[in-house]
Scaffold this motif. Sequence first.
Motif, PDB file in Angstrom:
ATOM      1  N   ILE A  28      52.078  16.546 -16.024  1.00 32.43           N
ATOM      2  CA  ILE A  28      51.409  15.670 -16.523  1.00 32.43           C
ATOM      3  C   ILE A  28      50.055  15.708 -16.516  1.00 32.43           C
ATOM      4  O   ILE A  28      48.953  15.970 -17.314  1.00 32.43           O
ATOM      5  CB  ILE A  28      52.061  14.338 -16.698  1.00 32.43           C
ATOM      6  CG1 ILE A  28      53.366  14.338 -17.575  1.00 32.43           C
ATOM      7  CG2 ILE A  28      51.238  13.283 -17.407  1.00 32.43           C
ATOM      8  CD1 ILE A  28      54.074  12.952 -17.528  1.00 32.43           C
ATOM      9  N   ILE A  29      49.583  15.628 -15.053  1.00 26.42           N
ATOM     10  CA  ILE A  29      48.155  15.708 -14.481  1.00 26.42           C
ATOM     11  C   ILE A  29      47.546  16.999 -15.066  1.00 26.42           C
ATOM     12  O   ILE A  29      46.380  16.946 -15.770  1.00 26.42           O
ATOM     13  CB  ILE A  29      48.234  15.532 -13.127  1.00 26.42           C
ATOM     14  CG1 ILE A  29      48.832  13.956 -12.633  1.00 26.42           C
ATOM     15  CG2 ILE A  29      46.798  15.816 -12.519  1.00 26.42           C
ATOM     16  CD1 ILE A  29      47.865  13.110 -13.172  1.00 26.42           C
ATOM     17  N   ILE A  30      48.130  18.328 -15.228  1.00 25.37           N
ATOM     18  CA  ILE A  30      47.563  19.346 -15.204  1.00 25.37           C
ATOM     19  C   ILE A  30      47.532  19.322 -16.964  1.00 25.37           C
ATOM     20  O   ILE A  30      46.485  19.670 -17.354  1.00 25.37           O
ATOM     21  CB  ILE A  30      48.625  20.608 -14.604  1.00 25.37           C
ATOM     22  CG1 ILE A  30      48.523  20.507 -13.296  1.00 25.37           C
ATOM     23  CG2 ILE A  30      48.040  21.684 -15.367  1.00 25.37           C
ATOM     24  CD1 ILE A  30      49.317  21.603 -12.704  1.00 25.37           C
ATOM     25  N   PHE A  31      48.341  18.966 -17.645  1.00 22.97           N
ATOM     26  CA  PHE A  31      48.209  18.915 -19.195  1.00 22.97           C
ATOM     27  C   PHE A  31      47.172  18.084 -19.646  1.00 22.97           C
ATOM     28  O   PHE A  31      46.341  18.682 -20.273  1.00 22.97           O
ATOM     29  CB  PHE A  31      49.553  18.570 -19.635  1.00 22.97           C
ATOM     30  CG  PHE A  31      49.590  18.784 -21.162  1.00 22.97           C
ATOM     31  CD1 PHE A  31      49.674  20.032 -21.903  1.00 22.97           C
ATOM     32  CD2 PHE A  31      49.547  17.452 -21.776  1.00 22.97           C
ATOM     33  CE1 PHE A  31      49.689  19.801 -23.211  1.00 22.97           C
ATOM     34  CE2 PHE A  31      49.741  17.583 -23.222  1.00 22.97           C
ATOM     35  CZ  PHE A  31      49.613  18.821 -23.823  1.00 22.97           C
ATOM     36  N   ALA A  32      47.016  16.906 -18.980  1.00 24.37           N
ATOM     37  CA  ALA A  32      45.930  16.065 -19.288  1.00 24.37           C
ATOM     38  C   ALA A  32      44.606  16.581 -19.049  1.00 24.37           C
ATOM     39  O   ALA A  32      43.612  16.212 -19.930  1.00 24.37           O
ATOM     40  CB  ALA A  32      46.286  14.518 -18.798  1.00 24.37           C
ATOM     41  N   SER A  33      44.432  17.112 -17.790  1.00 21.66           N
ATOM     42  CA  SER A  33      43.213  17.500 -17.526  1.00 21.66           C
ATOM     43  C   SER A  33      42.685  19.037 -18.421  1.00 21.66           C
ATOM     44  O   SER A  33      41.574  18.666 -18.680  1.00 21.66           O
ATOM     45  CB  SER A  33      43.162  17.771 -16.041  1.00 21.66           C
ATOM     46  OG  SER A  33      43.911  18.980 -15.908  1.00 21.66           O
ATOM     47  N   THR A  34      43.708  19.678 -18.696  1.00 19.50           N
ATOM     48  CA  THR A  34      43.257  20.673 -19.802  1.00 19.50           C
ATOM     49  C   THR A  34      42.908  20.057 -21.075  1.00 19.50           C
ATOM     50  O   THR A  34      41.860  20.608 -21.531  1.00 19.50           O
ATOM     51  CB  THR A  34      44.395  21.744 -19.571  1.00 19.50           C
ATOM     52  OG1 THR A  34      45.442  21.265 -20.087  1.00 19.50           O
ATOM     53  CG2 THR A  34      44.553  22.596 -18.238  1.00 19.50           C
ATOM     54  N   LEU A  35      43.472  19.505 -21.440  1.00 15.33           N
ATOM     55  CA  LEU A  35      43.184  18.861 -22.933  1.00 15.33           C
ATOM     56  C   LEU A  35      41.792  17.993 -22.795  1.00 15.33           C
ATOM     57  O   LEU A  35      40.908  18.238 -23.643  1.00 15.33           O
ATOM     58  CB  LEU A  35      44.266  17.610 -23.416  1.00 15.33           C
ATOM     59  CG  LEU A  35      45.456  18.478 -23.988  1.00 15.33           C
ATOM     60  CD1 LEU A  35      46.422  17.186 -24.379  1.00 15.33           C
ATOM     61  CD2 LEU A  35      45.117  19.494 -24.927  1.00 15.33           C
ATOM     62  N   THR A  36      41.438  17.291 -21.423  1.00 14.39           N
ATOM     63  CA  THR A  36      40.436  16.652 -21.515  1.00 14.39           C
ATOM     64  C   THR A  36      39.204  17.464 -21.389  1.00 14.39           C
ATOM     65  O   THR A  36      38.242  17.318 -21.715  1.00 14.39           O
ATOM     66  CB  THR A  36      40.277  15.953 -20.585  1.00 14.39           C
ATOM     67  OG1 THR A  36      41.269  15.008 -20.529  1.00 14.39           O
ATOM     68  CG2 THR A  36      38.905  14.964 -20.185  1.00 14.39           C
ATOM     69  N   ILE A  37      39.483  18.520 -20.670  1.00 11.74           N
ATOM     70  CA  ILE A  37      38.192  19.725 -20.681  1.00 11.74           C
ATOM     71  C   ILE A  37      37.997  20.469 -21.923  1.00 11.74           C
ATOM     72  O   ILE A  37      36.776  20.604 -22.409  1.00 11.74           O
ATOM     73  CB  ILE A  37      38.472  20.693 -19.521  1.00 11.74           C
ATOM     74  CG1 ILE A  37      38.544  20.036 -18.202  1.00 11.74           C
ATOM     75  CG2 ILE A  37      37.601  21.888 -19.525  1.00 11.74           C
ATOM     76  CD1 ILE A  37      39.401  21.145 -17.016  1.00 11.74           C
TER      77      ILE A  37
END
Length: 102
Positions: A28-37
């Motif tokens: 979830i952390i990796i997915f959210a960070s890639t969406l934010t970037i």
Amino acid sequence: MIIFNKYRITNISRFKRFVFMSVLFISIIIFASTLTINAYSKDIPQFKYINVKEGDTLWSIASDYADNREIRQVIYEISKANNIHNASIYPGDVIKVPLTVE
């Protein structure tokens, strides 16, 4: 079950639940960070900074950077980006010109 000859697991189902929750949390952390970037990189405006010379006007600067856009629209964008309210620029001023994003 013994891990690394140091820890003894007494409850296998509890260990499996811990591993599952850890993997889920990291995913979830990796997915959210890639969406934010990706979301924020598209919204960052691109500017070119111009040093105003003698005889330059907003119209002449806008016509240099208009590409296929309406010159009045480019003048409006330059004025908005630099907080210019009365279309007066002076030699030595540094203004930013919004570039088109393609």
